[in-house]
Design a protein around this motif. Structure first.
Motif, PDB file in Angstrom:
ATOM      1  N   VAL A  80      -1.725  -4.136 -14.313  1.00 21.01           N
ATOM      2  CA  VAL A  80      -0.716  -4.080 -13.256  1.00 21.01           C
ATOM      3  C   VAL A  80      -1.219  -4.801 -12.007  1.00 21.01           C
ATOM      4  CG1 VAL A  80       0.550  -2.509 -11.722  1.00 21.01           C
ATOM      5  CG2 VAL A  80       0.324  -1.963 -14.137  1.00 21.01           C
ATOM      6  N   LEU A  81      -2.489  -4.602 -11.687  1.00 19.64           N
ATOM      7  CA  LEU A  81      -3.083  -5.220 -10.503  1.00 19.64           C
ATOM      8  C   LEU A  81      -3.117  -6.743 -10.621  1.00 19.64           C
ATOM      9  CD1 LEU A  81      -4.583  -4.890  -7.795  1.00 19.64           C
ATOM     10  CD2 LEU A  81      -6.699  -4.598  -9.115  1.00 19.64           C
ATOM     11  N   ARG A 101      -1.403  -2.293  -2.225  1.00 20.77           N
ATOM     12  CA  ARG A 101      -0.197  -1.533  -2.580  1.00 20.77           C
ATOM     13  C   ARG A 101      -0.236  -1.109  -4.051  1.00 20.77           C
ATOM     14  NH1 ARG A 101       4.810  -0.045  -2.444  1.00 20.77           N
ATOM     15  NH2 ARG A 101       5.420  -0.246  -0.303  1.00 20.77           N
ATOM     16  N   THR A 102      -0.696  -2.001  -4.907  1.00 25.59           N
ATOM     17  CA  THR A 102      -0.725  -1.708  -6.340  1.00 25.59           C
ATOM     18  C   THR A 102      -1.701  -0.589  -6.671  1.00 25.59           C
ATOM     19  OG1 THR A 102      -0.072  -3.965  -6.883  1.00 25.59           O
ATOM     20  CG2 THR A 102      -1.126  -2.690  -8.624  1.00 25.59           C
ATOM     21  N   VAL A 103      -2.906  -0.667  -6.117  1.00 24.80           N
ATOM     22  CA  VAL A 103      -3.901   0.368  -6.411  1.00 24.80           C
ATOM     23  C   VAL A 103      -3.429   1.734  -5.910  1.00 24.80           C
ATOM     24  CG1 VAL A 103      -6.246   1.176  -5.930  1.00 24.80           C
ATOM     25  CG2 VAL A 103      -5.852  -1.221  -6.520  1.00 24.80           C
ATOM     26  N   PHE A 106      -0.248   2.834  -7.895  1.00 23.17           N
ATOM     27  CA  PHE A 106      -0.541   3.186  -9.284  1.00 23.17           C
ATOM     28  C   PHE A 106      -1.099   4.601  -9.372  1.00 23.17           C
ATOM     29  CE2 PHE A 106      -3.182   3.317 -13.101  1.00 23.17           C
ATOM     30  CZ  PHE A 106      -2.326   2.770 -14.052  1.00 23.17           C
ATOM     31  N   GLY A 107      -1.995   4.922  -8.449  1.00 23.81           N
ATOM     32  CA  GLY A 107      -2.609   6.253  -8.478  1.00 23.81           C
ATOM     33  C   GLY A 107      -1.657   7.358  -8.089  1.00 23.81           C
ATOM     34  N   SER A 108      -0.722   7.082  -7.188  1.00 26.12           N
ATOM     35  CA  SER A 108       0.164   8.147  -6.714  1.00 26.12           C
ATOM     36  C   SER A 108       1.466   8.253  -7.501  1.00 26.12           C
ATOM     37  CB  SER A 108       0.472   7.973  -5.227  1.00 26.12           C
ATOM     38  OG  SER A 108       1.081   6.728  -4.978  1.00 26.12           O
ATOM     39  N   GLY A 164     -15.284  -1.236  -2.063  1.00 25.71           N
ATOM     40  CA  GLY A 164     -15.768   0.090  -1.664  1.00 25.71           C
ATOM     41  C   GLY A 164     -14.773   0.789  -0.770  1.00 25.71           C
ATOM     42  N   ALA A 165     -14.205   0.036   0.173  1.00 23.66           N
ATOM     43  CA  ALA A 165     -13.201   0.615   1.075  1.00 23.66           C
ATOM     44  C   ALA A 165     -11.942   0.998   0.316  1.00 23.66           C
ATOM     45  CB  ALA A 165     -12.863  -0.387   2.183  1.00 23.66           C
ATOM     46  N   MET A 166     -11.574   0.223  -0.706  1.00 24.71           N
ATOM     47  CA  MET A 166     -10.368   0.519  -1.483  1.00 24.71           C
ATOM     48  C   MET A 166     -10.493   1.859  -2.200  1.00 24.71           C
ATOM     49  SD  MET A 166      -7.577  -1.104  -1.378  1.00 24.71           S
ATOM     50  CE  MET A 166      -6.933  -0.021  -2.615  1.00 24.71           C
ATOM     51  N   VAL A 167     -11.660   2.134  -2.759  1.00 26.97           N
ATOM     52  CA  VAL A 167     -11.860   3.406  -3.459  1.00 26.97           C
ATOM     53  C   VAL A 167     -11.707   4.565  -2.484  1.00 26.97           C
ATOM     54  CG1 VAL A 167     -13.528   4.835  -4.699  1.00 26.97           C
ATOM     55  CG2 VAL A 167     -13.259   2.418  -5.305  1.00 26.97           C
ATOM     56  N   GLU A 168     -12.320   4.449  -1.306  1.00 26.53           N
ATOM     57  CA  GLU A 168     -12.205   5.516  -0.307  1.00 26.53           C
ATOM     58  C   GLU A 168     -10.764   5.632   0.194  1.00 26.53           C
ATOM     59  OE1 GLU A 168     -13.001   8.731   1.869  1.00 26.53           O
ATOM     60  OE2 GLU A 168     -14.318   7.806   0.386  1.00 26.53           O
ATOM     61  N   LEU A 169     -10.108   4.503   0.397  1.00 25.59           N
ATOM     62  CA  LEU A 169      -8.711   4.522   0.832  1.00 25.59           C
ATOM     63  C   LEU A 169      -7.842   5.230  -0.204  1.00 25.59           C
ATOM     64  CD1 LEU A 169      -6.646   3.554   2.984  1.00 25.59           C
ATOM     65  CD2 LEU A 169      -6.377   1.464   1.601  1.00 25.59           C
ATOM     66  N   ALA A 170      -8.081   4.934  -1.474  1.00 32.65           N
ATOM     67  CA  ALA A 170      -7.317   5.586  -2.546  1.00 32.65           C
ATOM     68  C   ALA A 170      -7.551   7.097  -2.541  1.00 32.65           C
ATOM     69  CB  ALA A 170      -7.702   4.998  -3.904  1.00 32.65           C
TER      70      ALA A 170
END
Length: 196
Positions: A80-81, A101-103, A106-108, A164-170
């Motif tokens: 998807v990404l 937006r995709t990450v 997708f998780g939510s 790294g920031a994306m994981v924390e943001l997610a």
């Protein structure tokens, strides 16, 4: 439990593949809704109406099954990404926006995915290893979308900081700490990156 006639006429390889797929789907549902405490050989077999021998035909233990659950969710997110980033065109800003937006989306969109890929992956030993592989995938995807004139080291540093920031943001998004307006969160994330 599963009766022998249930698989009558189905080739052995197909039977095994179907049973494995059903076990992974059941584990995704159980782990995604109940967490690690709900996942066991018994609970997965009960959900599939399988004898436990069918579990051990595909998996040595629940850790191996959980790894398969994570891998399937991560592969789906990756597809998807990549599609979202490709559809965003050549603009680095739009590709970044599409990726964030995709990450997050997708998780939510399915809380079970968020739990498997991000939330539980902080503490579960099996998922910690898998999460490192997912961060590497995000890193490669980010690097693939970078500007061709960038110095390789500079690109890798920026990509590593971004992933790294994306994981924390997610994690923060999925926990509800950032509210419920996905567009606003994406806008803020993109604006923060633009100021760097």
């Amino acid at each position: 439990m599963s009766s022998p006639t249930r698989w009558a006429g189905v080739p052995l390889a197909d039977r095994r593949a179907e049973r494995r797929s059903q076990l992974v789907a059941a584990a995704f549902e159980i782990f995604g809704t109940q967490g690690e405490s709900g996942l066991s050989v018994r609970s997965v077999c009960r959900a599939c109406e399988f004898n436990s021998r069918y579990f051990y035909e595909s998996f040595a233990d629940t850790d191996e099954l959980l790894g398969a659950v994570y891998d399937e969710a991560a592969e789906e997110m990756s597809a998807v990404l990549e599609a979202a980033i490709a559809a965003a065109g050549d603009s680095a800003a739009e590709r970044t926006r599409a990726g964030i937006r995709t990450v997050l989306g997708f998780g939510s969109a399915d809380p079970r995915r968020g739990r498997v890929l991000f939330t539980e992956a902080r503490t579960n030993p099996v998922l910690i290893v898998r999460r490192a592989a997912t961060q590497d995938l995000l890193l490669r995807t980010t690097l693939a979308g970078g500007a061709s004139h960038d110095h390789p080291t500079s690109s890798r540093v920026r990509a590593a900081m971004f992933t790294g920031a994306m994981v924390e943001l997610a994690l923060q998004w999925l926990s509800g700490n950032l509210g419920d307006d996905l567009d606003a969160v994406v806008d803020q994330a993109v604006a923060s990156l633009a100021r760097r």
